[in-house]
Design a protein around this motif. Structure first.
Motif, mmCIF file in Angstrom:
data_model
loop_
_atom_site.group_PDB
_atom_site.id
_atom_site.type_symbol
_atom_site.label_atom_id
_atom_site.label_comp_id
_atom_site.label_asym_id
_atom_site.label_seq_id
_atom_site.Cartn_x
_atom_site.Cartn_y
_atom_site.Cartn_z
ATOM 1 N N ILE A 1 -3.817 -6.687 0.875
ATOM 2 C CA ILE A 1 -4.791 -5.633 1.164
ATOM 3 C C ILE A 1 -5.895 -6.206 2.040
ATOM 4 C CG2 ILE A 1 -4.366 -4.287 -0.926
ATOM 5 C CD1 ILE A 1 -6.855 -5.604 -2.159
ATOM 6 N N GLU A 2 -6.550 -5.334 2.784
ATOM 7 C CA GLU A 2 -7.663 -5.748 3.629
ATOM 8 C C GLU A 2 -8.941 -5.844 2.796
ATOM 9 O OE1 GLU A 2 -7.600 -6.632 6.873
ATOM 10 O OE2 GLU A 2 -5.431 -6.382 6.762
ATOM 11 N N TYR A 3 -9.796 -6.771 3.157
ATOM 12 C CA TYR A 3 -11.116 -6.885 2.537
ATOM 13 C C TYR A 3 -11.999 -5.757 3.051
ATOM 14 C CZ TYR A 3 -15.906 -8.457 1.913
ATOM 15 O OH TYR A 3 -17.236 -8.520 1.597
ATOM 16 N N VAL A 4 -12.691 -5.091 2.157
ATOM 17 C CA VAL A 4 -13.677 -4.071 2.517
ATOM 18 C C VAL A 4 -14.965 -4.428 1.789
ATOM 19 C CG1 VAL A 4 -14.267 -1.623 2.479
ATOM 20 C CG2 VAL A 4 -11.871 -2.318 2.724
ATOM 21 N N PRO A 5 -16.070 -4.624 2.518
ATOM 22 C CA PRO A 5 -17.334 -4.954 1.863
ATOM 23 C C PRO A 5 -17.732 -3.875 0.850
ATOM 24 C CG PRO A 5 -17.508 -5.290 4.228
ATOM 25 C CD PRO A 5 -16.204 -4.588 3.978
ATOM 26 N N ILE A 6 -18.280 -4.291 -0.264
ATOM 27 C CA ILE A 6 -18.604 -3.343 -1.332
ATOM 28 C C ILE A 6 -19.607 -2.285 -0.887
ATOM 29 C CG2 ILE A 6 -20.428 -4.731 -2.390
ATOM 30 C CD1 ILE A 6 -19.085 -3.742 -5.125
ATOM 31 N N GLU A 7 -20.521 -2.650 0.015
ATOM 32 C CA GLU A 7 -21.491 -1.649 0.462
ATOM 33 C C GLU A 7 -20.810 -0.526 1.241
ATOM 34 O OE1 GLU A 7 -22.002 -5.281 3.204
ATOM 35 O OE2 GLU A 7 -21.631 -4.919 1.091
ATOM 36 N N GLU A 8 -19.678 -0.818 1.906
ATOM 37 C CA GLU A 8 -18.919 0.235 2.582
ATOM 38 C C GLU A 8 -18.213 1.129 1.567
ATOM 39 O OE1 GLU A 8 -16.318 -1.013 5.730
ATOM 40 O OE2 GLU A 8 -17.825 -2.373 6.551
ATOM 41 N N LEU A 9 -17.685 0.538 0.516
ATOM 42 C CA LEU A 9 -17.033 1.330 -0.528
ATOM 43 C C LEU A 9 -18.028 2.263 -1.209
ATOM 44 C CD1 LEU A 9 -14.805 -1.442 -2.127
ATOM 45 C CD2 LEU A 9 -14.068 0.414 -0.622
ATOM 46 N N VAL A 10 -19.225 1.762 -1.477
ATOM 47 C CA VAL A 10 -20.264 2.584 -2.107
ATOM 48 C C VAL A 10 -20.664 3.719 -1.172
ATOM 49 C CG1 VAL A 10 -22.656 2.581 -2.922
ATOM 50 C CG2 VAL A 10 -21.102 0.740 -3.590
ATOM 51 N N ALA A 11 -20.826 3.430 0.118
ATOM 52 C CA ALA A 11 -21.210 4.456 1.086
ATOM 53 C C ALA A 11 -20.138 5.545 1.177
ATOM 54 C CB ALA A 11 -21.451 3.833 2.457
ATOM 55 N N GLN A 12 -18.868 5.164 1.115
ATOM 56 C CA GLN A 12 -17.776 6.144 1.168
ATOM 57 C C GLN A 12 -17.819 7.079 -0.036
ATOM 58 O OE1 GLN A 12 -14.122 3.920 1.445
ATOM 59 N NE2 GLN A 12 -14.645 3.087 3.446
ATOM 60 N N ARG A 13 -18.154 6.555 -1.187
ATOM 61 C CA ARG A 13 -18.191 7.380 -2.405
ATOM 62 C C ARG A 13 -19.376 8.335 -2.398
ATOM 63 N NH1 ARG A 13 -14.909 6.711 -6.666
ATOM 64 N NH2 ARG A 13 -16.532 7.470 -8.039
ATOM 65 N N ARG A 14 -20.443 7.986 -1.695
ATOM 66 C CA ARG A 14 -21.634 8.843 -1.648
ATOM 67 C C ARG A 14 -21.510 9.947 -0.616
ATOM 68 N NH1 ARG A 14 -26.426 4.361 -2.188
ATOM 69 N NH2 ARG A 14 -26.023 3.881 -4.363
ATOM 70 N N THR A 15 -20.559 9.814 0.304
ATOM 71 C CA THR A 15 -20.382 10.810 1.356
ATOM 72 C C THR A 15 -19.531 11.956 0.822
ATOM 73 O OG1 THR A 15 -20.471 9.047 3.008
ATOM 74 C CG2 THR A 15 -19.573 11.168 3.709
ATOM 75 N N PRO A 16 -20.078 13.198 0.869
ATOM 76 C CA PRO A 16 -19.298 14.338 0.348
ATOM 77 C C PRO A 16 -18.101 14.668 1.211
ATOM 78 C CG PRO A 16 -21.503 15.032 1.055
ATOM 79 C CD PRO A 16 -21.383 13.569 1.299
#
Length: 63
Positions: A48-63
């Motif tokens: 799997i590719e590495y994804v920074p946690i701050e990007e994962l959090v931002a994706q979850r906050r976007t409706p």
């Protein structure tokens, strides 16, 4: 269980509910060298590719 107590992965079994906590890693581990030769998913055998946690959090906050 619903106790909020910590556990180790050796005690987990299929169907257990867990909560994972994540935090931003040190910059040294986020460099190409750090990801490839010290701490990235592929270093541990995951395809799997590495994804920074701050990007994962931002994706979850976007409706």
């Amino acid at each position: 269980r619903g106790t909020g107590e910590g556990t180790t992965n050796t005690l987990l079994k299929e169907g257990d509910e867990v909560v994972a906590v994540g935090m931003k890693g040190l910059e040294a581990f986020r460099t190409p060298f750090g990801l490839d030769q010290a701490s990235g998913p592929r270093y541990f055998g995951f395809d799997i590719e590495y994804v920074p946690i701050e990007e994962l959090v931002a994706q979850r906050r976007t409706p």
